[in-house]
Design a protein around this motif. Sequence first.
Motif, PDB file in Angstrom:
ATOM      1  N   ARG A 210       0.853  -1.208   0.000  1.00 24.40           N
ATOM      2  CA  ARG A 210       0.000   0.000   0.000  1.00 24.40           C
ATOM      3  C   ARG A 210       0.883   1.250   0.000  1.00 24.40           C
ATOM      4  NH1 ARG A 210      -5.196  -1.215   0.181  1.00 24.40           N
ATOM      5  NH2 ARG A 210      -5.950  -3.043   1.321  1.00 24.40           N
ATOM      6  N   LYS A 211       2.065   1.136   0.607  1.00 19.73           N
ATOM      7  CA  LYS A 211       3.010   2.261   0.602  1.00 19.73           C
ATOM      8  C   LYS A 211       3.732   2.366  -0.746  1.00 19.73           C
ATOM      9  CE  LYS A 211       3.893   1.920   5.579  1.00 19.73           C
ATOM     10  NZ  LYS A 211       4.916   1.578   6.620  1.00 19.73           N
ATOM     11  N   LYS A 212       4.096   1.201  -1.293  1.00 23.22           N
ATOM     12  CA  LYS A 212       4.813   1.201  -2.573  1.00 23.22           C
ATOM     13  C   LYS A 212       4.508  -0.093  -3.321  1.00 23.22           C
ATOM     14  CE  LYS A 212       9.409   1.611  -4.653  1.00 23.22           C
ATOM     15  NZ  LYS A 212      10.864   1.717  -4.385  1.00 23.22           N
ATOM     16  N   ARG A 213       3.888   0.041  -4.493  1.00 23.18           N
ATOM     17  CA  ARG A 213       3.534  -1.122  -5.294  1.00 23.18           C
ATOM     18  C   ARG A 213       4.787  -1.803  -5.845  1.00 23.18           C
ATOM     19  NH1 ARG A 213      -0.667   0.651  -3.403  1.00 23.18           N
ATOM     20  NH2 ARG A 213      -2.677   0.812  -4.508  1.00 23.18           N
ATOM     21  N   ARG A 214       4.659  -3.105  -6.062  1.00 25.11           N
ATOM     22  CA  ARG A 214       5.718  -3.885  -6.700  1.00 25.11           C
ATOM     23  C   ARG A 214       5.094  -4.717  -7.816  1.00 25.11           C
ATOM     24  NH1 ARG A 214       8.613  -6.105  -1.122  1.00 25.11           N
ATOM     25  NH2 ARG A 214       8.484  -4.133   0.009  1.00 25.11           N
ATOM     26  N   ASP A 215       5.926  -5.378  -8.560  1.00 22.03           N
ATOM     27  CA  ASP A 215       5.429  -6.178  -9.676  1.00 22.03           C
ATOM     28  C   ASP A 215       5.096  -7.580  -9.177  1.00 22.03           C
ATOM     29  OD1 ASP A 215       4.665  -6.954 -12.194  1.00 22.03           O
ATOM     30  OD2 ASP A 215       6.705  -7.302 -12.918  1.00 22.03           O
ATOM     31  N   ASP A 216       4.000  -7.687  -8.436  1.00 21.49           N
ATOM     32  CA  ASP A 216       3.581  -8.979  -7.917  1.00 21.49           C
ATOM     33  C   ASP A 216       2.059  -9.013  -7.771  1.00 21.49           C
ATOM     34  OD1 ASP A 216       3.002  -7.596  -5.470  1.00 21.49           O
ATOM     35  OD2 ASP A 216       5.046  -7.940  -4.780  1.00 21.49           O
ATOM     36  N   SER A 219       0.192  -6.595  -5.147  1.00 24.98           N
ATOM     37  CA  SER A 219       0.093  -5.213  -5.643  1.00 24.98           C
ATOM     38  C   SER A 219      -1.034  -5.096  -6.669  1.00 24.98           C
ATOM     39  CB  SER A 219       1.420  -4.789  -6.288  1.00 24.98           C
ATOM     40  OG  SER A 219       2.459  -4.766  -5.337  1.00 24.98           O
ATOM     41  N   HIS A 220      -1.141  -6.071  -7.545  1.00 27.45           N
ATOM     42  CA  HIS A 220      -2.214  -6.071  -8.547  1.00 27.45           C
ATOM     43  C   HIS A 220      -3.587  -6.123  -7.876  1.00 27.45           C
ATOM     44  CE1 HIS A 220      -4.576  -7.156 -12.075  1.00 27.45           C
ATOM     45  NE2 HIS A 220      -5.025  -8.206 -11.402  1.00 27.45           N
ATOM     46  N   LEU A 221      -3.728  -6.960  -6.850  1.00 25.16           N
ATOM     47  CA  LEU A 221      -5.013  -7.094  -6.170  1.00 25.16           C
ATOM     48  C   LEU A 221      -5.386  -5.812  -5.429  1.00 25.16           C
ATOM     49  CD1 LEU A 221      -4.660 -10.738  -4.772  1.00 25.16           C
ATOM     50  CD2 LEU A 221      -5.826  -9.981  -6.852  1.00 25.16           C
ATOM     51  N   ILE A 222      -4.405  -5.123  -4.866  1.00 23.63           N
ATOM     52  CA  ILE A 222      -4.666  -3.838  -4.224  1.00 23.63           C
ATOM     53  C   ILE A 222      -5.186  -2.840  -5.252  1.00 23.63           C
ATOM     54  CG2 ILE A 222      -3.593  -1.861  -3.070  1.00 23.63           C
ATOM     55  CD1 ILE A 222      -1.698  -3.866  -1.701  1.00 23.63           C
ATOM     56  N   ASP A 223      -4.565  -2.815  -6.417  1.00 23.23           N
ATOM     57  CA  ASP A 223      -5.011  -1.913  -7.490  1.00 23.23           C
ATOM     58  C   ASP A 223      -6.420  -2.248  -7.949  1.00 23.23           C
ATOM     59  OD1 ASP A 223      -2.686  -0.424  -7.495  1.00 23.23           O
ATOM     60  OD2 ASP A 223      -1.731  -1.607  -9.078  1.00 23.23           O
ATOM     61  N   LYS A 224      -6.817  -3.517  -7.819  1.00 25.45           N
ATOM     62  CA  LYS A 224      -8.168  -3.941  -8.206  1.00 25.45           C
ATOM     63  C   LYS A 224      -9.175  -3.790  -7.072  1.00 25.45           C
ATOM     64  CE  LYS A 224      -7.696  -5.340 -12.487  1.00 25.45           C
ATOM     65  NZ  LYS A 224      -8.536  -4.835 -13.591  1.00 25.45           N
ATOM     66  N   ASP A 225      -8.742  -3.119  -5.993  1.00 26.08           N
ATOM     67  CA  ASP A 225      -9.625  -2.828  -4.857  1.00 26.08           C
ATOM     68  C   ASP A 225     -10.091  -4.081  -4.116  1.00 26.08           C
ATOM     69  OD1 ASP A 225     -10.827  -0.966  -3.169  1.00 26.08           O
ATOM     70  OD2 ASP A 225     -12.752  -1.094  -4.208  1.00 26.08           O
ATOM     71  N   TYR A 226      -9.207  -5.073  -4.022  1.00 27.03           N
ATOM     72  CA  TYR A 226      -9.517  -6.254  -3.218  1.00 27.03           C
ATOM     73  C   TYR A 226      -9.406  -5.907  -1.732  1.00 27.03           C
ATOM     74  CZ  TYR A 226      -9.594  -9.850  -6.894  1.00 27.03           C
ATOM     75  OH  TYR A 226      -9.930 -10.642  -7.967  1.00 27.03           O
ATOM     76  N   SER A 227     -10.277  -6.474  -0.941  1.00 31.65           N
ATOM     77  CA  SER A 227     -10.191  -6.309   0.513  1.00 31.65           C
ATOM     78  C   SER A 227      -9.074  -7.194   1.059  1.00 31.65           C
ATOM     79  CB  SER A 227     -11.509  -6.694   1.166  1.00 31.65           C
ATOM     80  OG  SER A 227     -11.740  -8.099   1.055  1.00 31.65           O
ATOM     81  N   ASP A 228      -8.698  -6.953   2.323  1.00 31.18           N
ATOM     82  CA  ASP A 228      -7.669  -7.794   2.944  1.00 31.18           C
ATOM     83  C   ASP A 228      -8.104  -9.258   2.975  1.00 31.18           C
ATOM     84  OD1 ASP A 228      -6.352  -5.430   3.316  1.00 31.18           O
ATOM     85  OD2 ASP A 228      -5.923  -5.749   5.439  1.00 31.18           O
ATOM     86  N   LEU A 229      -9.403  -9.503   3.253  1.00 22.38           N
ATOM     87  CA  LEU A 229      -9.903 -10.878   3.297  1.00 22.38           C
ATOM     88  C   LEU A 229      -9.798 -11.529   1.918  1.00 22.38           C
ATOM     89  CD1 LEU A 229     -11.298 -13.250   4.679  1.00 22.38           C
ATOM     90  CD2 LEU A 229     -13.504 -12.153   4.199  1.00 22.38           C
ATOM     91  N   GLU A 230     -10.108 -10.770   0.880  1.00 22.63           N
ATOM     92  CA  GLU A 230     -10.023 -11.322  -0.472  1.00 22.63           C
ATOM     93  C   GLU A 230      -8.581 -11.595  -0.877  1.00 22.63           C
ATOM     94  OE1 GLU A 230     -14.083  -9.195  -2.233  1.00 22.63           O
ATOM     95  OE2 GLU A 230     -12.134  -8.172  -2.327  1.00 22.63           O
ATOM     96  N   ILE A 231      -7.669 -10.729  -0.469  1.00 21.56           N
ATOM     97  CA  ILE A 231      -6.248 -10.969  -0.749  1.00 21.56           C
ATOM     98  C   ILE A 231      -5.764 -12.198   0.014  1.00 21.56           C
ATOM     99  CG2 ILE A 231      -3.917 -10.036  -0.478  1.00 21.56           C
ATOM    100  CD1 ILE A 231      -5.101  -7.256  -0.984  1.00 21.56           C
ATOM    101  N   LEU A 232      -6.222 -12.344   1.254  1.00 22.55           N
ATOM    102  CA  LEU A 232      -5.853 -13.519   2.043  1.00 22.55           C
ATOM    103  C   LEU A 232      -6.299 -14.801   1.352  1.00 22.55           C
ATOM    104  CD1 LEU A 232      -4.940 -15.048   4.598  1.00 22.55           C
ATOM    105  CD2 LEU A 232      -7.179 -14.513   5.605  1.00 22.55           C
ATOM    106  N   THR A 233      -7.542 -14.840   0.841  1.00 21.88           N
ATOM    107  CA  THR A 233      -8.020 -16.059   0.189  1.00 21.88           C
ATOM    108  C   THR A 233      -7.218 -16.367  -1.071  1.00 21.88           C
ATOM    109  OG1 THR A 233      -9.731 -14.823  -1.012  1.00 21.88           O
ATOM    110  CG2 THR A 233     -10.357 -15.816   1.096  1.00 21.88           C
ATOM    111  N   GLU A 234      -6.818 -15.328  -1.808  1.00 17.83           N
ATOM    112  CA  GLU A 234      -5.976 -15.566  -2.986  1.00 17.83           C
ATOM    113  C   GLU A 234      -4.612 -16.116  -2.569  1.00 17.83           C
ATOM    114  OE1 GLU A 234      -6.777 -15.760  -5.903  1.00 17.83           O
ATOM    115  OE2 GLU A 234      -8.277 -14.283  -6.480  1.00 17.83           O
ATOM    116  N   CYS A 235      -4.036 -15.566  -1.503  1.00 15.16           N
ATOM    117  CA  CYS A 235      -2.741 -16.059  -1.024  1.00 15.16           C
ATOM    118  C   CYS A 235      -2.835 -17.514  -0.577  1.00 15.16           C
ATOM    119  CB  CYS A 235      -2.227 -15.181   0.114  1.00 15.16           C
ATOM    120  SG  CYS A 235      -1.714 -13.522  -0.390  1.00 15.16           S
ATOM    121  N   LEU A 236      -3.957 -17.872   0.041  1.00 13.33           N
ATOM    122  CA  LEU A 236      -4.147 -19.252   0.465  1.00 13.33           C
ATOM    123  C   LEU A 236      -4.223 -20.192  -0.729  1.00 13.33           C
ATOM    124  CD1 LEU A 236      -6.775 -18.768   3.329  1.00 13.33           C
ATOM    125  CD2 LEU A 236      -4.433 -19.611   3.579  1.00 13.33           C
TER     126      LEU A 236
END
Length: 408
Positions: A210-216, A219-236
């Motif tokens: 959130r402070k600095k995007r990277r090529d991963d 970062s893409h999910l943050i740009d797509k307005d994913y919530s923390d819970l949604e990012i967690l499920t993708e990471c899982l």
Amino acid sequence: MTSAPRPDPATIGGCPFVHGAASLTRKPELQDRPGSAPVLDDRGIYRVHDFHAARKVLRNEQTVQAGFGAEMVTQLSNLKHRPVLYAEGQEHHEMRRDTARYFTPTAVAAYHPFIAGLADQLVGDLLRRGEGNLDDLSLTMAVQVAAQVVGLTDSALPGMQRRVMAFVEGEGDSEPDFPNTVTLAARLHQMVDVPLFYALDVRPAIQARRKKRRDDLISHLIDKDYSDLEILTECLTYGTAGMVTTREFISVAAWHLLRHPDLRADYVHGTETERHAILHEILRLEPVVNTLYRRTQTDLEVGGQIIPQGSIVALNVSNTNTDPAVAGADAAQLCPARPLPRGVQAPVLSFGDGAHRCPGAFLAIRESDVLLRRLLIWNDLRIVKEPIVTYNEVIKGYELRDFRIALG
């Protein structure tokens, strides 16, 4: 509707390069091959063992993901974005298109210096110790590489690989509609694992990006307005899919190569294309995930049989990959030069097929190749203790543990 024409096994020809190796992990009860039609078992599940029938199910847009928690995830009302593993239709197509750039050959080439450096470090550590567990080395490789792609690189405490493995090493069965037999102790353990993974691994990564995007991916999910819970499920889902399966494949490939000196020599001295062909053939014979599940959204004709709407279809990948009509009469033996019909990829269905085919296939083979070649080029690399083979009903695949090797 008619099925795709089936090639005559006699026209496929025998393998010109058979090493005589058979599967090291296949369950004895899976040796028998039923006919081409789906078999309805006593659980009400249609079991498919035929390649063409299985590929038809995987490519049909009227089937959806089932198993591995699909029903639970899709029922979470607070998820605006479903994980890519469980999304369907246009939503899934868009997600795959948006994230495809992380898994292209060009992207994988960019990861190569990291992969090579990590492999050198792992081999160097093994050389200093003299011996160690190959399944530990393969876990470190798989977790660290997947973490780079996903963005799980800012953990608050070490030990992420143990936290990732906790999700698949528990009790239970991921077969759809199967009564859950997980004990109370195991349920309590799972209630701790997910928050721990979020707090120590996922949340720090989100905060850093959130402070600095990277090529991963994060970062893409943050740009797509994913919530923390949604990012967690993708990471899982990416974690279990990318880390756990690659770990097992590296181990089983090494097992084959160390047991068969001629195959090992061909691998070590081969070009990258030849080495990848050997790895693809090992994967065809040893698919890490043995069963893929789909649920039908309409009545579906498969192998001359109508499967009713709402049914669960289980695709036996070990059997589809050794279908003589596709892989030839010697399909149960390892042959890197195996001739296959046009349109059939070398690993056959080990990476799946259709819309949900594994996006990280090329990355998995590349990282496996980098580590294996660096290990096997040492002539004195040898097996101290062959691995214990068990079966994990959560991922529906084999596990190789206590695979002891020595170097030097």
